[in-house]
Design a protein around this motif. Structure first.
Motif, PDB file in Angstrom:
ATOM      1  N   GLN A 122       4.000  10.824   6.229  1.00 43.42           N
ATOM      2  CA  GLN A 122       5.201  10.252   5.617  1.00 43.42           C
ATOM      3  C   GLN A 122       5.065  10.033   4.111  1.00 43.42           C
ATOM      4  N   SER A 123       3.980   9.362   3.685  1.00 44.77           N
ATOM      5  CA  SER A 123       3.866   9.061   2.251  1.00 44.77           C
ATOM      6  C   SER A 123       3.692  10.335   1.422  1.00 44.77           C
ATOM      7  N   LEU A 124       2.894  11.274   1.915  1.00 40.66           N
ATOM      8  CA  LEU A 124       2.677  12.504   1.138  1.00 40.66           C
ATOM      9  C   LEU A 124       3.972  13.303   0.980  1.00 40.66           C
ATOM     10  N   PRO A 125       4.691  13.613   2.085  1.00 44.52           N
ATOM     11  CA  PRO A 125       5.973  14.304   1.862  1.00 44.52           C
ATOM     12  C   PRO A 125       6.929  13.479   1.001  1.00 44.52           C
ATOM     13  N   HIS A 126       6.885  12.148   1.135  1.00 43.27           N
ATOM     14  CA  HIS A 126       7.750  11.286   0.314  1.00 43.27           C
ATOM     15  C   HIS A 126       7.480  11.544  -1.177  1.00 43.27           C
ATOM     16  N   GLU A 127       6.207  11.533  -1.548  1.00 44.66           N
ATOM     17  CA  GLU A 127       5.880  11.738  -2.967  1.00 44.66           C
ATOM     18  C   GLU A 127       6.202  13.163  -3.404  1.00 44.66           C
ATOM     19  N   ILE A 128       6.047  14.124  -2.503  1.00 45.97           N
ATOM     20  CA  ILE A 128       6.385  15.510  -2.856  1.00 45.97           C
ATOM     21  C   ILE A 128       7.893  15.646  -3.065  1.00 45.97           C
ATOM     22  N   VAL A 129       8.685  15.038  -2.182  1.00 42.65           N
ATOM     23  CA  VAL A 129      10.145  15.148  -2.306  1.00 42.65           C
ATOM     24  C   VAL A 129      10.655  14.462  -3.587  1.00 42.65           C
ATOM     25  N   HIS A 130       9.933  13.435  -4.054  1.00 39.93           N
ATOM     26  CA  HIS A 130      10.335  12.799  -5.317  1.00 39.93           C
ATOM     27  C   HIS A 130      10.313  13.786  -6.493  1.00 39.93           C
ATOM     28  N   ILE A 163       0.821  -1.201   0.000  1.00 35.58           N
ATOM     29  CA  ILE A 163       0.000   0.000   0.000  1.00 35.58           C
ATOM     30  C   ILE A 163       0.857   1.254   0.000  1.00 35.58           C
ATOM     31  N   ARG A 164       2.171   1.090   0.033  1.00 36.96           N
ATOM     32  CA  ARG A 164       3.027   2.273  -0.036  1.00 36.96           C
ATOM     33  C   ARG A 164       3.040   2.796  -1.460  1.00 36.96           C
ATOM     34  N   PRO A 165       2.789   4.086  -1.645  1.00 37.20           N
ATOM     35  CA  PRO A 165       2.880   4.617  -3.000  1.00 37.20           C
ATOM     36  C   PRO A 165       4.295   4.414  -3.538  1.00 37.20           C
ATOM     37  N   MET A 195      14.964  12.353   3.449  1.00 42.30           N
ATOM     38  CA  MET A 195      14.548  13.758   3.550  1.00 42.30           C
ATOM     39  C   MET A 195      13.058  13.923   3.816  1.00 42.30           C
ATOM     40  N   ALA A 196      12.273  12.892   3.533  1.00 41.11           N
ATOM     41  CA  ALA A 196      10.827  13.016   3.761  1.00 41.11           C
ATOM     42  C   ALA A 196      10.417  12.229   5.003  1.00 41.11           C
ATOM     43  N   ASP A 197      10.329  10.918   4.882  1.00 43.64           N
ATOM     44  CA  ASP A 197       9.847  10.083   5.990  1.00 43.64           C
ATOM     45  C   ASP A 197      10.646  10.361   7.266  1.00 43.64           C
ATOM     46  N   TYR A 198      11.986  10.300   7.128  1.00 43.86           N
ATOM     47  CA  TYR A 198      12.834  10.440   8.309  1.00 43.86           C
ATOM     48  C   TYR A 198      12.867  11.879   8.819  1.00 43.86           C
ATOM     49  N   TRP A 199      13.060  12.814   7.907  1.00 40.81           N
ATOM     50  CA  TRP A 199      13.220  14.219   8.293  1.00 40.81           C
ATOM     51  C   TRP A 199      11.980  14.710   9.036  1.00 40.81           C
ATOM     52  N   GLN A 200      10.805  14.328   8.527  1.00 41.35           N
ATOM     53  CA  GLN A 200       9.558  14.772   9.162  1.00 41.35           C
ATOM     54  C   GLN A 200       9.415  14.174  10.560  1.00 41.35           C
ATOM     55  N   VAL A 201       9.807  12.910  10.699  1.00 38.54           N
ATOM     56  CA  VAL A 201       9.734  12.274  12.021  1.00 38.54           C
ATOM     57  C   VAL A 201      10.742  12.920  12.967  1.00 38.54           C
ATOM     58  N   ALA A 202      11.940  13.214  12.444  1.00 37.18           N
ATOM     59  CA  ALA A 202      12.981  13.818  13.279  1.00 37.18           C
ATOM     60  C   ALA A 202      12.559  15.203  13.767  1.00 37.18           C
ATOM     61  N   LEU A 203      11.704  15.876  13.008  1.00 38.43           N
ATOM     62  CA  LEU A 203      11.222  17.189  13.446  1.00 38.43           C
ATOM     63  C   LEU A 203      10.333  17.059  14.677  1.00 38.43           C
ATOM     64  N   THR A 204       9.652  15.907  14.809  1.00 39.23           N
ATOM     65  CA  THR A 204       8.757  15.743  15.955  1.00 39.23           C
ATOM     66  C   THR A 204       9.524  15.340  17.210  1.00 39.23           C
ATOM     67  N   SER A 205      10.458  14.376  17.109  1.00 40.03           N
ATOM     68  CA  SER A 205      11.276  14.053  18.284  1.00 40.03           C
ATOM     69  C   SER A 205      12.477  13.211  17.909  1.00 40.03           C
ATOM     70  N   GLU A 206      13.569  13.392  18.641  1.00 41.05           N
ATOM     71  CA  GLU A 206      14.777  12.609  18.388  1.00 41.05           C
ATOM     72  C   GLU A 206      14.528  11.137  18.726  1.00 41.05           C
ATOM     73  N   ASN A 207      13.658  10.899  19.710  1.00 37.22           N
ATOM     74  CA  ASN A 207      13.347   9.517  20.066  1.00 37.22           C
ATOM     75  C   ASN A 207      12.686   8.766  18.922  1.00 37.22           C
ATOM     76  N   ALA A 208      11.737   9.448  18.271  1.00 36.55           N
ATOM     77  CA  ALA A 208      11.038   8.827  17.139  1.00 36.55           C
ATOM     78  C   ALA A 208      12.013   8.605  15.988  1.00 36.55           C
ATOM     79  N   ALA A 209      12.948   9.548  15.813  1.00 38.56           N
ATOM     80  CA  ALA A 209      13.943   9.409  14.745  1.00 38.56           C
ATOM     81  C   ALA A 209      14.848   8.212  15.027  1.00 38.56           C
ATOM     82  N   LYS A 210      15.249   8.083  16.296  1.00 39.55           N
ATOM     83  CA  LYS A 210      16.096   6.950  16.693  1.00 39.55           C
ATOM     84  C   LYS A 210      15.355   5.639  16.452  1.00 39.55           C
ATOM     85  N   GLU A 211      14.073   5.652  16.748  1.00 42.15           N
ATOM     86  CA  GLU A 211      13.271   4.445  16.553  1.00 42.15           C
ATOM     87  C   GLU A 211      13.200   4.073  15.070  1.00 42.15           C
TER      88      GLU A 211
END
Ligand SMILES: [Zn+2]
Length: 666
Positions: free
Chosen positions: A284-292, A4-6, A316-332
């Protein structure tokens, strides 16, 4: 299982799959004008096409499924047949020839297609009375082996709308028909055309260089989230313009798709209507497709050295957006990439250089996960500012051209003093990953030397946490080659504890202690061992095979089986007996999260017992075989968790074990 991932670039990649090698990109791209009528009752498209063959664009392909109706006599052109296409070529010695032809194509119904294309995440062509999909990879229009500019005029009944990449020029309705015109003035490789019954919403945003038209083409059920999507698109485009450079197209459109898979193309993304509402699509998927639109469509991939665009886009999309919310989520998320890597087999692993597109779990683990981590390590090697400057320069230098990992390397080399040759050589062309070990030697009471060993020459910055008797220090050291030795300023100490890469910033093999069991490990397990202890449901193995596993259970054993090869093992027992097995597992000290088990219909826990990956399944004595099949198929949705339990009311509780850090003690 359906993906289901675009998928971005599917048309480009499909063109490769369909066996066409790319020809050199001409300076002046060919132009194609298409006039299309969709007869929704007959599921037939009638097309009038006009284009010009030239020395730099001397050949195009048209699907053999098309019935050619008229062809302007063009003496400068020859037509030959390949296995799937009519091949139109410029005659030797000719400089230019313009061709005008009309043809038609019948689209199969979606259910007439084999399921293989869709299950691989690709959407094949199909038509119904309410929608149609024509992917460029099907050669439904004169397809040059190079990016082309295209003008599209599409006529449908007024109830339907057409959408394609590029700028929508006009939309008119007259006498029960609708006509839409699209202009792809930026060269595009592979045009996908979609027709459907949508509600259209628009918004104009001010981009860095020009106004950008944002659109949603949503089915009725998703109409209420259209505005949210338009706002999100604006937010992401502004964010990435600031980070990388001006958005390269004049519009961006999100289209709801009746198909379970999705895909991305320049300035447009086609997402399953069933999942548009979910947060992971919006976040995640929307920024991913935009960054493409920058990476993959704006700068195309030179496949010679592998596809870098999925990794850079994921980073730059999936990870970067998550990293903006928290370093813990980025580490995960970084941990998740490594955890996925731990579950693929050696023979399934390919190098980044060999990666072109996602075709199974192992290839996405490398092409998305490893590649994203390589960009993360590159950023940690050269620093955040130089990394961003490098990407901006890469964008300026290569937009509308194709580029390889080496072009990224050479661009980044302009922004750092450290030589990046070894870094790229060791990460792009090799398989396997570092397994890290250390050794501590003491030459005097206060002088400690630390050696870091690895099984190869990979280069990367390594974070270390070192604790002595009275103090704790954090260091980052550049690792190169199989052995790196340095002095650690820990002072006088009797005992020392060392952690290597405790925050998962390096693409490496996880230590056994760091491997948190997940339910997904078993969904995809190959030839699992099945041990049935007491349970009322005698055919539970069949139910678990059918509703939960990808592989069938073949190896059933009794309670005394010793499992010398430590193959992944599924143990099924009554709820009341499951606790004793949990108590012998590596996660015994965390099982209080699952308690109490009374009043539970089903409990599942993925853990390790005596070094063997084990899935414990506890089944209540009061549920039927039918209940079990429902609960167990639902459990598939909780693959990323370590355990779950379904209580009598139907509520599902779930959780992950904590990661146990690997500590080297001296
Ligand atoms: Zn992608």
């Amino acid at each position: 299982m359906l993906s289901i991932r675009p998928r971005a670039l599917s048309s480009v990649l499909s063109a490769l799959v369909f066996g066409i090698a790319f020809e050199a990109f001409a300076t002046e791209p060919p132009h194609i004008a298409l006039d299309i009528i969709y007869d929704e009752q007959a599921r037939r498209v009638h097309i009038e096409a006009k284009t010009t063959l030239s020395e730099s664009a001397s050949r195009f392909y048209l699907s053999k499924a098309s019935t050619i109706e008229t062809l302007d006599p063009a003496p400068g052109i020859t037509i030959k047949e390949s296995y799937d296409a009519h091949v139109f070529s410029l005659r030797n010695g000719e400089q230019e020839a313009t061709i005008r032809l009309t043809y038609s194509l019948s689209l199969p119904r979606p259910n007439q297609l084999g399921s293989s294309a869709e299950s691989s995440g690709r959407i094949d062509w199909s038509g119904t009375s309410t929608n149609a999909f024509l992917p460029g990879s099907r050669l439904w229009y004169p397809f040059f082996n190079q990016p082309s500019t295209v003008r599209l005029r599409v006529k449908t009944v007024a109830e339907l709308r057409a959408i394609a990449p590029g700028l929508p020029i006009t939309h008119m309705e007259e006498d029960g028909y609708a006509v839409s015109i699209f202009d792809m003035s930026k060269p595009i490789l592979g045009v996908d055309l979609m027709i459907g019954h949508w509600l259209v919403q628009q918004k104009v945003m001010t981009g860095m260089e020009e106004k950008i038209l944002l659109q949603t083409y949503f089915n009725e059920e998703n109409a209420d989230i259209a505005k949210e999507y338009l706002d999100l698109c604006e937010r992401y485009i502004l964010f990435y313009e600031k980070l990388i450079g001006p958005y390269p197209y004049s519009s961006f459109t999100v289209v709801s798709s009746p198909h379970p898979a999705g895909l991305g193309m320049p300035s447009l993304t086609y997402i399953s209507e069933k999942i548009l509402k979910y947060p992971f699509i919006k976040n995640q998927s929307l920024p991913h497709e935009i960054v493409h639109n920058w990476w993959g469509n704006g700068v195309r991939v030179d496949y010679e050295l592998g596809n870098w665009s999925e990794g850079l886009t994921t980073y730059m999309a999936d990870y970067w957006q998550v990293a903006l919310t928290s370093e813990n989520a980025a580490k995960e998320m970084r941990y998740g990439w490594l955890r996925n890597y731990a579950s693929i087999s050696d023979e399934d692993e390919e190098s980044l250089q060999a990666f072109t597109s996602r075709h199974h779990t192992a290839s996405s683990t490398i092409g998305y996960g490893k590649a994203a981590m390589v960009f993360h390590m590159l950023r940690n090697t050269i620093g955040n500012k130089p990394f961003i400057n490098c990407l901006r320069e890469f964008w300026l230098e290569y937009q509308y051209k194709s580029a390889s990992f080496h072009d990224i390397r050479d661009t980044c080399q302009n922004h750092t003093n450290s030589d990046l040759t070894l870094f790229f050589d060791t990460w792009i062309s090799t398989v396997d990953a570092p397994t890290l070990d250390t050794n501590l030697t003491q030459s005097s009471p206060t002088n400690h030397q630390l050696t870091v060993n690895q099984n190869g020459n990979w280069a990367y910055p390594l974070e270390l946490e070192i604790s002595g008797d009275s103090n704790k220090i954090k260091l980052t050291k550049m690792i190169r080659g199989e052995e790196t030795t340095f002095v650690i300023p820990i002072g006088a100490t009797k005992s020392t504890e060392i952690k290597l890469d405790p925050n998962f910033n390096v693409w490496r093999h996880l230590y056994a202690t760091e491997l948190v069991g997940t339910i997904r490990d078993f969904i995809a397990a190959k030839k699992p061992i099945y041990i049935q202890l007491t349970s009322n449901i005698q055919n539970s193995a069949d139910i678990i095979s059918t509703y939960f596993l990808e592989d069938m259970i073949q190896n059933k054993y009794g309670p005394n089986f010793t499992n010398p090869k430590k193959q992944p093992t599924i143990i099924v027992a009554d709820i009341t007996n499951i606790t004793e097995h949990l108590n012998t597992s590596d996660n015994a000290n965390e099982i209080n999260h699952l308690m109490p088990l009374s009043g539970t219909d089903l409990v599942m826990a993925s853990t390790y017992i005596g070094g063997t990956a084990t899935l414990l399944i506890g089944i209540s004595e009061s549920i039927s075989a039918k209940d079990l099949s429902i609960l167990i198929s639902r459990a598939r949705h909780y693959g990323r968790y370590s355990w779950l339990k379904v209580v009598k009311s139907g509520r599902t509780e779930k959780g992950k074990w904590s990661i146990r850090e690997k500590i080297f003690s001296y």
